[in-house]
Design an enzyme around this catalytic site. Structure first.
Site, PDB file in Angstrom:
ATOM      1  N   ARG A 183       0.976  -1.439   0.196  1.00 41.06           N
ATOM      2  CA  ARG A 183      -0.384  -0.321  -0.203  1.00 41.06           C
ATOM      3  C   ARG A 183       0.930   0.985   0.032  1.00 41.06           C
ATOM      4  O   ARG A 183       2.334   0.965   0.858  1.00 41.06           O
ATOM      5  CB  ARG A 183      -0.828  -0.130   1.279  1.00 41.06           C
ATOM      6  N   GLU A 205      -3.379   7.702  -5.107  1.00 40.85           N
ATOM      7  CA  GLU A 205      -4.044   7.584  -6.638  1.00 40.85           C
ATOM      8  C   GLU A 205      -4.865   8.161  -7.423  1.00 40.85           C
ATOM      9  O   GLU A 205      -6.000   7.763  -5.996  1.00 40.85           O
ATOM     10  CB  GLU A 205      -4.367   5.800  -6.179  1.00 40.85           C
ATOM     11  N   HIS A 218      -0.397   0.680 -10.114  1.00 36.83           N
ATOM     12  CA  HIS A 218      -1.118  -0.479  -9.554  1.00 36.83           C
ATOM     13  C   HIS A 218      -1.350  -1.556 -10.485  1.00 36.83           C
ATOM     14  O   HIS A 218      -2.514  -1.417 -10.228  1.00 36.83           O
ATOM     15  CB  HIS A 218      -2.395   0.903  -8.513  1.00 36.83           C
TER      16      HIS A 218
END
Lengths: 326, 326
Positions: free
Chosen positions: B235, B264, B283
């Site tokens: 994370r 993000e 991601h």
């Protein structure tokens, strides 16, 4: 592979060790007093070769040996090349002579296998595109490909090809290995087309011989799947570069990576640099930090065998052009 | 991990399944007639949540659940998130409630492990630089690094961290795994500094919890070797991004790759895009072709257990913020 000793003790004492390349060589200091080390470059090789007992081809990019090799006259009784391939030095006179040729078998296996794994994973995960998007500061999510469960066909069943297979298997990739002679766990050339037709990864790691020259041609790229990727870490001449260019441009295959080329170094005007879906690297797959040191150590160990009259290792079958496998 | 069933049969028949995200969901068709499927977006979630029996957080980038969760009133008795992390939905009221939370444990393990291997190998073989040189048509030979024999420290001992360890071991990398609780084969947090101080690869794959928030800070990057590379696939908030920027700029470490970020998507003006030695990806480490399908299948299987009154799998320990491991 071992071979009989290379005949009577050398004419000179200590023996003359001629090194092709003037660069400093790691580990050679251990031979002080046990070899008279001389250096040659491409211009002086022909003149010095007849006086040498041993030739160490340290500059393995050179084709000078082939041109300078003395016909019938005095010549080294042993030639060692600090490379896996021997195609750059073989000529009919050397093949016909009783000179023993050895290579650097073993040094490059694991580095090259890791390099192939790096390319396979980079292509599966679309890493080149990720780096491109990073340069333009674009966040664009994409889906990668899982490599586990995909299929690879590795062409070349020497220690490099076998180590590639072992490494890809460790990533849960299903592998098939193709060699010149079918044997347990190794397919023969007859199976090649069938295997590359269903492979996700086709990997060329074969020596350059009459049989392998230009083997990846238009027909072979045509057989591959549109989703297939092709990787060459063997020799540039295994591939017909124009045929690969066509296969990539027309999307017969999804991508490729070449670490070796017909002409090296690749010149700036080569169309290969800009081909869609092609990764170009400068013949570096086997070269990891410390590799020159390892090559030097390997040669010194062979020299000590030779000096003691013990059989050499890594002896090349000069007819076939490689060290025959187990 | 299994848990007790989630109480009496649902109030509505068929039960109301509320999906956060209006996108079409693969595999959900199998529940036709067995669930009343409703969709919500961030604007309508708070209004619909009290009427739902089950909440499926399909848009796992959203933090809407945390804000919309009803306090004491009617609420779903089961929340499933199509992600490994649960930090984006947890709030004190959800933690305190008797609602069961499950996650997508298992779906991402192998893809993320392969992605980490891709990054490790790409950095070892200097692939980003190779692609850069290709763009400028420069043939510049360099030496790669052999990954076999290097040392990795993987932080996060859940299924993702353990699969990363297995994959790196297959490449002959020596690995150490760090988790919250020391047990056989897993180091506790007390060993972390000692392990990252001698690691060539430091890999963050931990859930985001109070203990892991900001754990990679100036002090931790300062402990690492100048040759070390850092990878985050956990994370974004595990990392103090400014501290990483300083570590890279001042060459405290040799390189890094981030697939997750504090905010993000990363905006175009983020300095992270241009940091020296940093690979930025959007991601995507766990997302391979077919992943949405797998997530859908996994949810349907859990729904069928729930429907039958059988214990759910992948039940999150809401205090800890992850599914406790074996």
């Amino acid at each position: 592979m071992t071979a009989p000793t290379t005949g009577p003790p050398p004419a000179s004492d200590p023996p003359t060790l001629l090194v092709l390349d003037a660069d400093p060589l790691p580990r050679l200091g251990r031979l002080t007093g046990r070899a008279r080390v001389e250096h040659a470059d491409e211009a002086t090789l022909a003149e010095r070769l007849p006086h040498a007992d041993v030739l160490l081809v340290w500059d393995f990019t050179s084709h000078a040996v082939r041109h300078a090799w003395p016909g019938e006259g005095p010549r080294p009784r042993w030639v060692h090349t600090a490379s896996a391939g021997v195609d750059h030095l073989m000529c009919p006179e050397l093949t016909a002579s009783d000179t023993v040729v050895t290579n650097a078998r073993g040094v490059f296996d694991q580095p090259i296998a890791e390099y192939v794994a790096a390319l396979v994973l980079a292509m599966a995960k679309d890493l080149p595109r990720t780096l491109e998007l990073q340069r333009s500061r674009e966040w664009r999510h994409r889906e990668g490909q899982r490599v586990a469960g995909t299929r690879a066909c590795v062409v070349g069943s020497g220690p490099i090809g076998r180590t590639i297979v072992r490494t890809l298997k460790a990533l849960d990739i299903t592998t098939a290995l193709v060699g010149r002679t079918p044997r347990t766990g190794i397919h023969g050339p007859d199976d090649l087309d069938r295997l590359i037709a269903r492979a996700d990864w086709v990997i060329a790691a074969a020596p350059l011989t009459e049989q392998t020259y230009g083997m990846f041609d238009t027909r072979r790229f045509g057989v591959m799947q549109p989703s297939a990727r092709f990787i060459n870490v063997g020799r540039g001449q295994l591939v017909v570069e124009d045929a690969l260019a066509e296969a990539l441009t027309k999307r017969w295959i999804a991508g490729a990576a070449l670490d070796v080329f017909e002409h090296e170094p690749l010149t700036a005007d080569s169309p290969l640099w800009g081909l869609p879906g092609l990764i170009v690297s400068p013949h570096m797959s086997g070269d990891t930090i410390g590799w020159r040191d390892e090559l030097g150590t390997q040669f010194v160990e062979l020299y000590e065998r030779w000096e003691a009259g013990r059989p050499l290792l890594n002896v090349v079958d000069k007819q076939r052009g490689y060290v025959p496998g187990r």
